[in-house]
Scaffold this motif. Structure first.
Motif, mmCIF file in Angstrom:
data_model
loop_
_atom_site.group_PDB
_atom_site.id
_atom_site.type_symbol
_atom_site.label_atom_id
_atom_site.label_comp_id
_atom_site.label_asym_id
_atom_site.label_seq_id
_atom_site.Cartn_x
_atom_site.Cartn_y
_atom_site.Cartn_z
ATOM 1 N N VAL A 64 1.059 -48.710 103.892
ATOM 2 C CA VAL A 64 0.425 -47.630 104.662
ATOM 3 C C VAL A 64 0.424 -48.001 106.151
ATOM 4 O O VAL A 64 0.443 -47.142 107.033
ATOM 5 N N LEU A 65 0.449 -49.312 106.436
ATOM 6 C CA LEU A 65 0.459 -49.775 107.828
ATOM 7 C C LEU A 65 1.705 -49.320 108.593
ATOM 8 O O LEU A 65 1.720 -49.312 109.816
ATOM 9 N N PRO A 69 -0.869 -44.146 113.052
ATOM 10 C CA PRO A 69 -2.166 -43.490 112.918
ATOM 11 C C PRO A 69 -2.206 -42.150 113.663
ATOM 12 O O PRO A 69 -1.490 -41.964 114.637
ATOM 13 N N GLU A 277 -9.214 -48.261 105.725
ATOM 14 C CA GLU A 277 -8.736 -49.503 106.349
ATOM 15 C C GLU A 277 -9.630 -49.819 107.546
ATOM 16 O O GLU A 277 -10.158 -48.906 108.180
ATOM 17 N N LYS A 286 -4.613 -55.276 109.799
ATOM 18 C CA LYS A 286 -5.840 -55.156 109.014
ATOM 19 C C LYS A 286 -6.814 -56.269 109.355
ATOM 20 O O LYS A 286 -6.403 -57.437 109.460
ATOM 21 N N VAL A 296 -10.084 -46.541 109.756
ATOM 22 C CA VAL A 296 -8.936 -45.637 109.658
ATOM 23 C C VAL A 296 -8.908 -45.089 108.228
ATOM 24 O O VAL A 296 -9.022 -45.852 107.269
ATOM 25 N N GLN A 297 -8.788 -43.773 108.087
ATOM 26 C CA GLN A 297 -8.911 -43.180 106.749
ATOM 27 C C GLN A 297 -7.720 -42.289 106.391
ATOM 28 O O GLN A 297 -7.210 -41.566 107.239
ATOM 29 N N THR A 298 -7.334 -42.362 105.151
ATOM 30 C CA THR A 298 -6.234 -41.537 104.630
ATOM 31 C C THR A 298 -6.727 -40.723 103.439
ATOM 32 O O THR A 298 -7.346 -41.261 102.534
ATOM 33 N N ARG A 309 -3.821 -41.772 107.762
ATOM 34 C CA ARG A 309 -4.283 -42.776 108.720
ATOM 35 C C ARG A 309 -4.975 -42.149 109.938
ATOM 36 O O ARG A 309 -4.530 -42.290 111.075
ATOM 37 N N TRP A 311 -7.410 -42.088 112.818
ATOM 38 C CA TRP A 311 -8.065 -43.098 113.666
ATOM 39 C C TRP A 311 -9.435 -42.544 114.054
ATOM 40 O O TRP A 311 -9.529 -41.699 114.926
#
Ligand SMILES: [Zn+2]
Length: 447
Positions: A64-65, A69, A277, A286, A296-298, A309, A311
């Protein structure tokens, strides 16, 4: 699908799922979400193509990184370029059910949409959160969150209904009526922003009503930094005679996506719906467990306007250690630790309004209200930070006390702000989110 009243968990299978299984579920959902975003939303396809990223490149949760974002500013620009909703809506318009824009306090509101399925998911995860701190069928829920466009009001309403509660849909207004309802019909659960809860408690005291006179038992308080802070929690708990729990959500991701359980051991995330994250903003890597970084949310299940992602600009930590309550979903201990947006830079030092709040609330001579006023010294052109606080009835506005307060602020913030004390009741009370920063700087001079 309500569990028995005595059940500790609302959804035991999901809430106590072992981490490996939970992460498998997250990966399966992440892959599904990334693919549909890439295939249906120009906003995402462009971002992926620019760096040569394909949905198939997401093979593990750590992958996911690789996804850049999404910042609020970009969503706003997207909306301006492709009005009215931008190209990040993935579900077709015929499936849209509700519109919930952000509050617009930091610019043009960003539109987010819920489909019917999204409403169902939000209802279920909110009901799960409310159950985790003790809400049960038959409770009288006084919903002091704002109804309408704001996400928290309706989600709590739907969730309380799903649990089987009697709802008082009063919203974030009518302070006196809030106090009336504590007595009759006798609310047992309160939801509100922390500052509004304290304002209601202030009114209750003025009317000579003691916490022992009301059946209110528990409450959850969010929408601004608050219950994660031990002093705010203590004040809400003692003044209303309840147990207070922290809750967190944001318009772009969704309401009530994290809340404290009865163990009060940090915000538990709805990890089956949201991938969380904590990212170090300098390295973009991370953070280690317990290290502070940007949240950070998905969206793993959101259909209408999923975010990959997002921010949030909120600072927090994360731990996957199993909680005393038996739930396995990750927690942010201490709640949200501040918003990167609110960071105040003064004489080379950085501090957050939450730090000022902590100091102000540690003095019984002061009320809960305060404002951080930013001005420009006309002679030097330098910024001046003044903390304006209210002294309580009976407390003296003396220069000794001012010095004491200033010293306590310096100990916490490292710099010494100016201090101004005003009479109790001077500062504006709020039923929504408290506005703590008043920026009156001369912008021409400051630049
Ligand atoms: Zn827990």
């Amino acid at each position: 699908m309500n569990p028995p009243r005595k059940s500790k968990y609302y959804d035991p299978e999901i809430e106590t799922m072992d981490r490996e299984q939970l992460e498998d579920l997250q990966l399966k959902r992440l892959k599904w979400q990334v693919r549909r975003c890439y295939e249906n939303a120009g906003f995402y396809r462009e971002r992926f193509d620019k760096i040569g990223l394909k949905p198939d490149d997401i093979k593990s949760l750590d992958d996911v990184l690789k996804i850049p974002p999404v910042h609020k500013k970009e969503m706003r620009e997207e909306q301006i370029n492709y009005p009215p909703f931008g190209r990040y809506a993935v579900a077709p318009q015929r499936d849209w059910e509700e519109l919930h824009p952000s509050s617009g306090t930091t610019g043009v509101p960003v539109n987010t949409i819920w489909t019917r399925r999204d409403v169902e998911n939000i209802t279920q995860w909110t009901a799960r959160m409310m159950w985790s701190f003790g809400t049960r069928p038959g409770d009288i829920v006084q919903n002091g969150f704002a109804y309408g466009l704001w996400v928290a009001g309706l989600s709590v309403h739907y969730a309380a209904k799903a649990i089987g509660c009697f709802i008082l849909p009063i919203g974030a207004s009518l302070t006196d009526r809030q106090v009336d309802y504590f007595m009759n019909p006798g609310a047992t659960v309160l939801t509100a922003t922390p500052s509004f809860a304290l304002y209601i408690a202030e009114r209750m005291k003025e009317r000579g009503i003691s916490p022992d006179d009301i059946p209110l038992r528990i409450g959850t308080f969010g929408g601004e930094g608050g219950t994660g802070d031990p002093l705010t929690r203590k004040r809400i708990e003692s003044r209303l005679g309840i147990d207070a729990y922290d809750i967190y959500g944001l318009a772009e991701i969704g309401p009530t996506c994290a809340a404290e359980c009865e163990a009060k051991a940090g915000l538990h995330w709805a990890e089956d719906h949201i991938l969380v994250e904590i990212i170090n903003p300098q390295t973009m890597k991370k953070c280690k467990p317990g290290e502070v970084g940007i949240l950070v949310q998905t969206h793993l299940t959101k259909e209408a306007t999923p975010l990959l992602r997002y921010w949030t600009n909120d600072n927090a930590t994360l731990t996957t250690e199993k909680c005393a309550c038996g739930r396995t979903h990750a927690r942010s201990v201490g709640g949200i630790l501040g918003r990167a947006d609110d960071l105040i830079i003064y004489k080379g030092e950085n501090f957050y309004p939450l730090q000022v709040e902590k100091v102000v609330k540690s003095f019984s001579e002061l009320s809960d209200e305060f404002v951080i006023r930013l001005t420009t010294n006309p002679k030097t052109g330098m910024d001046v930070v003044t903390v304006v606080a209210e002294y309580t009835v009976g407390a003296a506005n003396t220069s000794e006390f001012k010095k004491k307060l200033q010293k306590a602020l310096r100990d916490d913030l490292i710099v010494t702000p100016e201090v101004e004390l005003v009479e109790f009741g001077t500062l504006q009370r709020t039923t929504f989110k408290a506005k703590r920063i008043e920026d009156k700087r001369d912008k021409a001079k400051a630049s």
